[in-house]
Design a protein around this motif. Structure first.
Motif, PDB file in Angstrom:
ATOM      1  N   THR A 131       0.821  -1.206   0.000  1.00  0.00           N
ATOM      2  CA  THR A 131       0.000   0.000   0.000  1.00  0.00           C
ATOM      3  C   THR A 131       0.855   1.256   0.000  1.00  0.00           C
ATOM      4  N   GLU A 132       1.969   1.234   0.715  1.00  0.00           N
ATOM      5  CA  GLU A 132       2.863   2.383   0.775  1.00  0.00           C
ATOM      6  C   GLU A 132       3.753   2.472  -0.459  1.00  0.00           C
ATOM      7  N   ALA A 133       3.950   1.364  -1.129  1.00  0.00           N
ATOM      8  CA  ALA A 133       4.925   1.316  -2.222  1.00  0.00           C
ATOM      9  C   ALA A 133       4.288   0.756  -3.480  1.00  0.00           C
ATOM     10  N   ASP A 134       3.278   1.448  -3.998  1.00  0.00           N
ATOM     11  CA  ASP A 134       2.551   0.912  -5.141  1.00  0.00           C
ATOM     12  C   ASP A 134       3.354   0.890  -6.431  1.00  0.00           C
ATOM     13  N   LEU A 135       4.479   1.588  -6.498  1.00  0.00           N
ATOM     14  CA  LEU A 135       5.307   1.579  -7.701  1.00  0.00           C
ATOM     15  C   LEU A 135       6.423   0.539  -7.638  1.00  0.00           C
ATOM     16  N   PHE A 136       6.530  -0.172  -6.521  1.00  0.00           N
ATOM     17  CA  PHE A 136       7.640  -1.100  -6.325  1.00  0.00           C
ATOM     18  C   PHE A 136       7.125  -2.515  -6.063  1.00  0.00           C
ATOM     19  N   SER A 137       7.801  -3.504  -6.653  1.00  0.00           N
ATOM     20  CA  SER A 137       7.389  -4.894  -6.489  1.00  0.00           C
ATOM     21  C   SER A 137       8.116  -5.578  -5.349  1.00  0.00           C
ATOM     22  N   HIS A 138       9.392  -5.267  -5.183  1.00  0.00           N
ATOM     23  CA  HIS A 138      10.201  -5.859  -4.130  1.00  0.00           C
ATOM     24  C   HIS A 138      11.470  -5.040  -3.959  1.00  0.00           C
ATOM     25  N   THR A 139      12.358  -5.509  -3.123  1.00  0.00           N
ATOM     26  CA  THR A 139      13.641  -4.845  -2.953  1.00  0.00           C
ATOM     27  C   THR A 139      14.752  -5.841  -3.245  1.00  0.00           C
ATOM     28  N   ILE A 140      15.919  -5.288  -3.541  1.00  0.00           N
ATOM     29  CA  ILE A 140      17.108  -6.118  -3.642  1.00  0.00           C
ATOM     30  C   ILE A 140      18.134  -5.563  -2.672  1.00  0.00           C
ATOM     31  N   ASN A 141      18.883  -6.464  -2.047  1.00  0.00           N
ATOM     32  CA  ASN A 141      19.954  -6.076  -1.139  1.00  0.00           C
ATOM     33  C   ASN A 141      21.272  -6.252  -1.863  1.00  0.00           C
ATOM     34  N   ILE A 142      22.031  -5.181  -1.914  1.00  0.00           N
ATOM     35  CA  ILE A 142      23.358  -5.217  -2.511  1.00  0.00           C
ATOM     36  C   ILE A 142      24.315  -4.844  -1.383  1.00  0.00           C
ATOM     37  N   GLY A 143      24.968  -5.847  -0.833  1.00  0.00           N
ATOM     38  CA  GLY A 143      25.768  -5.603   0.364  1.00  0.00           C
ATOM     39  C   GLY A 143      24.831  -5.215   1.486  1.00  0.00           C
ATOM     40  N   VAL A 145      23.064  -2.303   1.287  1.00  0.00           N
ATOM     41  CA  VAL A 145      22.172  -1.299   0.712  1.00  0.00           C
ATOM     42  C   VAL A 145      20.896  -1.985   0.223  1.00  0.00           C
ATOM     43  N   ILE A 146      19.745  -1.441   0.618  1.00  0.00           N
ATOM     44  CA  ILE A 146      18.447  -1.953   0.180  1.00  0.00           C
ATOM     45  C   ILE A 146      17.927  -1.025  -0.914  1.00  0.00           C
ATOM     46  N   VAL A 147      17.626  -1.615  -2.077  1.00  0.00           N
ATOM     47  CA  VAL A 147      17.207  -0.830  -3.237  1.00  0.00           C
ATOM     48  C   VAL A 147      15.813  -1.282  -3.678  1.00  0.00           C
ATOM     49  N   PRO A 148      14.830  -0.372  -3.761  1.00  0.00           N
ATOM     50  CA  PRO A 148      13.506  -0.738  -4.256  1.00  0.00           C
ATOM     51  C   PRO A 148      13.540  -1.024  -5.759  1.00  0.00           C
TER      52      PRO A 148
END
Length: 166
Positions: A131-143, A145-148
């Motif tokens: 609901t808060e992140a309707d433009l994002f499907s998931h996140t990826i962690n790189i080291g 850093v969390i990236v939407p």
């Protein structure tokens, strides 16, 4: 963005068309990280047709604020979506355009291209509350850093609905 990174992007786009269908989808997945006002974001590289830089934007009247106009790509107009404004952030003078694949004729305007990351380099995490992140499907962690990761289908749907309603 360095010229070598730009060459890697071009090569990756060509290589993605030649991927052997027998390969495991997870092993061939890559993400393109880019910067926009407000942070760093990722998009599945298979969702991108081409990366353009320094193209002229032709304004369009009577469209939402985040649609900056159209950019000419191979003789066809693509609606330019300023990703920062779409998220409610300040307007930027971004110079890169991620031309999305598919038949939707949309290009996302971003500030800079960061890097490509493959499945071996990241850890995926599904968003449980969208609901808060309707433009994002998931996140990826790189080291650390969390990236939407942008949900391209949700972005295209939002743009189409708002264009029809304006």
């Amino acid at each position: 963005m360095s010229d070598s990174l730009y060459e890697n992007i071009s090569r990756s786009q060509t290589d993605s068309e030649e991927i052997d269908e027998g390969q495991d989808e997870r092993n061939q997945k890559t993400w393109l990280l880019f910067k926009s006002e407000g942070g760093t974001y990722a998009i599945d590289s298979l969702e991108i047709r081409e990366v353009l830089r320094n193209h002229t934007i032709y304004p369009l009247p009577f469209t939402p604020d985040y649609i900056k106009g159209v950019v000419n790509y191979s003789g066809k107009p693509f609606a330019v979506v300023d990703f920062a404004i779409l998220q409610g952030l300040e307007k930027t003078n971004a110079r890169f355009f991620l031309v999305l694949g598919g038949d939707d004729d949309i290009a996302i305007q971003v500030m800079d291209i960061v890097e490509f990351y493959s499945a071996e380099d990241v850890e995926e995490q599904i968003l449980t509350d969208r609901t808060e992140a309707d433009l994002f499907s998931h996140t990826i962690n790189i080291g650390k850093v969390i990236v939407p990761v942008i949900d391209v289908n949700a972005l295209v749907k939002k743009v189409k609905v708002e264009i029809e309603n304006s």
